[in-house]
Design a protein around this motif. Structure first.
Motif, PDB file in Angstrom:
ATOM      1  N   MET A   1      -9.479   7.703  13.816  1.00  0.00           N
ATOM      2  CA  MET A   1      -8.670   6.527  13.875  1.00  0.00           C
ATOM      3  C   MET A   1      -9.024   5.506  12.873  1.00  0.00           C
ATOM      4  SD  MET A   1      -6.456   5.315  15.974  1.00  0.00           S
ATOM      5  CE  MET A   1      -5.651   3.811  16.540  1.00  0.00           C
ATOM      6  N   THR A   2     -10.207   5.347  12.487  1.00  0.00           N
ATOM      7  CA  THR A   2     -10.698   4.507  11.577  1.00  0.00           C
ATOM      8  C   THR A   2     -10.205   4.912  10.236  1.00  0.00           C
ATOM      9  OG1 THR A   2     -12.712   4.263  12.702  1.00  0.00           O
ATOM     10  CG2 THR A   2     -12.878   3.430  10.529  1.00  0.00           C
ATOM     11  N   GLY A   3     -10.115   6.182   9.817  1.00  0.00           N
ATOM     12  CA  GLY A   3      -9.798   6.725   8.633  1.00  0.00           C
ATOM     13  C   GLY A   3      -8.134   6.481   8.552  1.00  0.00           C
ATOM     14  N   ASP A   4      -7.270   6.438   9.540  1.00  0.00           N
ATOM     15  CA  ASP A   4      -5.896   6.209   9.467  1.00  0.00           C
ATOM     16  C   ASP A   4      -5.715   4.636   9.270  1.00  0.00           C
ATOM     17  OD1 ASP A   4      -5.102   8.732   9.962  1.00  0.00           O
ATOM     18  OD2 ASP A   4      -4.825   8.626  12.244  1.00  0.00           O
ATOM     19  N   PHE A   5      -6.607   3.949   9.823  1.00  0.00           N
ATOM     20  CA  PHE A   5      -6.451   2.356   9.485  1.00  0.00           C
ATOM     21  C   PHE A   5      -6.828   2.055   8.241  1.00  0.00           C
ATOM     22  CE2 PHE A   5      -8.647  -1.546   9.222  1.00  0.00           C
ATOM     23  CZ  PHE A   5      -7.727  -2.561   9.719  1.00  0.00           C
ATOM     24  N   ILE A   6      -7.763   2.766   7.601  1.00  0.00           N
ATOM     25  CA  ILE A   6      -8.171   2.257   6.228  1.00  0.00           C
ATOM     26  C   ILE A   6      -7.256   2.836   5.334  1.00  0.00           C
ATOM     27  CG2 ILE A   6      -9.805   2.962   4.161  1.00  0.00           C
ATOM     28  CD1 ILE A   6     -11.920   3.305   6.348  1.00  0.00           C
ATOM     29  N   ILE A   7      -6.389   3.922   5.392  1.00  0.00           N
ATOM     30  CA  ILE A   7      -5.536   4.453   4.686  1.00  0.00           C
ATOM     31  C   ILE A   7      -4.015   3.559   4.736  1.00  0.00           C
ATOM     32  CG2 ILE A   7      -3.586   6.334   4.560  1.00  0.00           C
ATOM     33  CD1 ILE A   7      -5.763   8.233   5.308  1.00  0.00           C
ATOM     34  N   HIS A   8      -3.968   3.134   6.116  1.00  0.00           N
ATOM     35  CA  HIS A   8      -2.658   2.077   6.158  1.00  0.00           C
ATOM     36  C   HIS A   8      -3.023   0.795   5.385  1.00  0.00           C
ATOM     37  CE1 HIS A   8       0.328   4.071   8.794  1.00  0.00           C
ATOM     38  NE2 HIS A   8      -0.860   4.831   9.283  1.00  0.00           N
ATOM     39  N   PHE A   9      -4.395   0.335   5.519  1.00  0.00           N
ATOM     40  CA  PHE A   9      -4.682  -0.742   4.929  1.00  0.00           C
ATOM     41  C   PHE A   9      -4.705  -0.777   3.525  1.00  0.00           C
ATOM     42  CE2 PHE A   9      -8.158  -3.579   3.258  1.00  0.00           C
ATOM     43  CZ  PHE A   9      -7.491  -4.907   3.516  1.00  0.00           C
ATOM     44  N   ILE A  10      -5.066   0.147   3.053  1.00  0.00           N
ATOM     45  CA  ILE A  10      -4.967   0.378   1.539  1.00  0.00           C
ATOM     46  C   ILE A  10      -3.617   0.402   0.860  1.00  0.00           C
ATOM     47  CG2 ILE A  10      -5.501   1.809  -0.449  1.00  0.00           C
ATOM     48  CD1 ILE A  10      -8.046   2.604   0.938  1.00  0.00           C
ATOM     49  N   ASN A  11      -2.878   0.966   1.761  1.00  0.00           N
ATOM     50  CA  ASN A  11      -1.374   1.131   1.493  1.00  0.00           C
ATOM     51  C   ASN A  11      -0.734  -0.189   1.334  1.00  0.00           C
ATOM     52  OD1 ASN A  11       1.176   3.044   1.010  1.00  0.00           O
ATOM     53  ND2 ASN A  11       1.669   1.796   2.838  1.00  0.00           N
ATOM     54  N   ILE A  12      -0.671  -1.000   2.416  1.00  0.00           N
ATOM     55  CA  ILE A  12      -0.395  -2.260   2.570  1.00  0.00           C
ATOM     56  C   ILE A  12      -0.827  -3.181   1.493  1.00  0.00           C
ATOM     57  CG2 ILE A  12      -0.034  -4.209   4.205  1.00  0.00           C
ATOM     58  CD1 ILE A  12      -0.298  -2.563   6.488  1.00  0.00           C
ATOM     59  N   LEU A  13      -1.954  -3.359   1.211  1.00  0.00           N
ATOM     60  CA  LEU A  13      -2.573  -3.942   0.152  1.00  0.00           C
ATOM     61  C   LEU A  13      -1.963  -3.771  -1.024  1.00  0.00           C
ATOM     62  CD1 LEU A  13      -4.660  -6.190  -0.505  1.00  0.00           C
ATOM     63  CD2 LEU A  13      -6.486  -4.170  -0.893  1.00  0.00           C
ATOM     64  N   LEU A  14      -1.831  -2.528  -1.512  1.00  0.00           N
ATOM     65  CA  LEU A  14      -1.363  -2.123  -2.634  1.00  0.00           C
ATOM     66  C   LEU A  14       0.006  -2.412  -3.007  1.00  0.00           C
ATOM     67  CD1 LEU A  14      -2.835   1.598  -3.233  1.00  0.00           C
ATOM     68  CD2 LEU A  14      -3.242  -0.458  -4.699  1.00  0.00           C
ATOM     69  N   TRP A  15       0.895  -2.225  -1.815  1.00  0.00           N
ATOM     70  CA  TRP A  15       2.300  -2.701  -1.730  1.00  0.00           C
ATOM     71  C   TRP A  15       2.623  -4.097  -1.868  1.00  0.00           C
ATOM     72  CZ3 TRP A  15       5.578  -5.733   0.875  1.00  0.00           C
ATOM     73  CH2 TRP A  15       7.019  -5.337   0.916  1.00  0.00           C
ATOM     74  N   CYS A  16       1.641  -5.049  -1.215  1.00  0.00           N
ATOM     75  CA  CYS A  16       1.699  -6.462  -1.361  1.00  0.00           C
ATOM     76  C   CYS A  16       1.286  -6.836  -2.811  1.00  0.00           C
ATOM     77  CB  CYS A  16       0.725  -7.065  -0.498  1.00  0.00           C
ATOM     78  SG  CYS A  16       1.116  -6.897   1.513  1.00  0.00           S
TER      79      CYS A  16
END
Length: 394
Positions: A1-16
């Motif tokens: 769960m924590t790993g999925d959250f980190i991946i999603h967070f990095i993805n959104i940060l890069l996208w922004c």
């Protein structure tokens, strides 16, 4: 769960981060096609302006003779313009030819050569000997070619604005690299010049084809200290709230780089200048925000933008990676949407005359050029004041 959250967070940060630069390009690309009448030159005034023309020339033996010879064909009163060539490290035979023209030839001996130093030297030399101050100063590169009505057209609009940036465009497309360089410049013209002017914002300068009120330039030229004098001039102008008009109908033909090495040197100079200007302008940003200096704020944002070539590499790459990780879910759809926005924005910014199937062939050279730009990032120095020269050909 924590790993999925980190991946999603990095993805959104890069996208922004990447989306911010993409949306900026999109906004001003659309602004560039807002209907707007061309500059109306109207009737010639009985009182014509006087001009001082500067040609800074560092090791430009291959092109300077033709540029000066062509400029001297102006259909404009000879007593109302004066040409100064600042010959820096040029051959004796070149200087001998230049001395035979009805111009003023300056032969400085710089410890460190730079365009800023050449401009300051020219102004000091002119002020020391001139009996009369001209109305305007025009800065051209040694490879620039203009029409014989250049000054006449400039005269008809110069009195309306203190600073004018003419339309610099490619005079050569020898190969795919030169063609891409010219295409990139026209996209810049659409986004940073025409698009800005169309919504009432100040145009960007481009280093040559620039016209300034002589008094303003004389008062501010000695503030220049870096190898990217056009960006420094922009910063000063924006701080003083001086508007820059883009004269789209006044052409200045400019030689485009036609080799990978020259392209890399040119982009290193630009990237270094972008970083230097960002740190130069940041200290005044809070005051600009307080006083609502929109053009200054916009200029700081420009220095923080991700280069378009990086966007063309990163967005497709992240789109593929997100598709592999998230399949057809919203994170990958966000990247696909961003890619479509970028492609559409660049297409809009390309002049209709350059939209052709030939562009597809040239696109295959982008990865190599982007790689060279990436290599440049390790050579960027915020304190570097060395002049990075790109060579021109006959």
């Amino acid at each position: 769960m924590t790993g999925d959250f980190i991946i999603h967070f990095i993805n959104i940060l890069l996208w922004c981060i990447i989306a911010a630069s993409t949306f900026y390009v999109c906004f001003f690309s659309i602004a560039s096609i807002i209907p707007h009448g061309k500059i109306c030159f109207g009737e010639e005034s009985s009182k014509k302006s006087s001009f001082l023309i500067l040609f800074p020339a560092y090791k430009e033996d291959a092109v300077i003779i033709n540029s000066v010879k062509t400029f001297l064909k102006q259909q404009y009163p000879e007593d109302l313009y004066k040409v100064l060539v600042i010959s820096d490290h040029m051959e004796d035979v070149t200087n001998h030819q230049l001395a035979s023209f009805p111009i003023t030839l300056l032969l400085p001996s710089f410890t460190k050569s730079s365009k800023a130093n050449a401009l300051k030297y020219a102004i000091d030399s002119y002020n020391a000997s001139a009996e009369k101050t001209p109305d305007y100063i025009v800065i051209l590169d040694a490879d620039n070619i203009v029409g014989d009505d250049f000054l006449a057209r400039l005269d008809r609009i110069a009195q309306k604005d203190e600073v004018i940036q003419c339309h610099r465009t490619a005079k050569n497309s020898d190969n795919e690299i030169a063609a891409l360089d010219g295409l990139s410049e026209e996209i810049n013209n659409s986004i940073f010049r025409r698009g800005h002017n169309r919504i009432g914002m100040s145009s960007a300068l481009i280093g040559s084809g620039m016209c300034f009120s002589y008094q303003w330039f004389n008062d501010n030229v000695h503030a220049l200290s870096s190898a990217v004098e056009d960006r420094e001039l922009e910063a000063i102008l924006m701080k003083q709230r001086v508007f820059i008009r883009y004269a789209e109908d006044i052409l200045v033909m400019d030689e485009k780089v036609d080799s990978s090495d020259n392209f890399q040197r040119q982009r290193l100079r630009w990237m270094t200048g972008q970083v230097q200007t960002f740190f130069l302008m940041i200290p005044y940003l809070p005051l600009a925000i307080i006083h609502g200096n929109i053009n200054y704020i916009d200029k700081v944002i420009q220095q923080a933008l991700i280069p378009r070539s990086f966007l063309l590499l990163c967005i497709p790459l992240f789109t593929i990676v997100s598709m592999a990780i998230f399949r057809w879910s919203y994170p990958s759809i966000m990247w696909i949407g961003l890619l479509l926005i970028l492609v559409l924005s660049l297409y809009i910014a390309i002049p209709k005359s350059l939209r052709s199937k030939a562009i597809i062939k040239k696109i295959f050279y982008i990865p190599e050029l982007v790689w060279r730009m990436l290599k440049n990032t390790v050579h960027i120095r915020t304190d570097n004041k060395e002049f990075i020269h790109t060579t021109h050909h006959q």
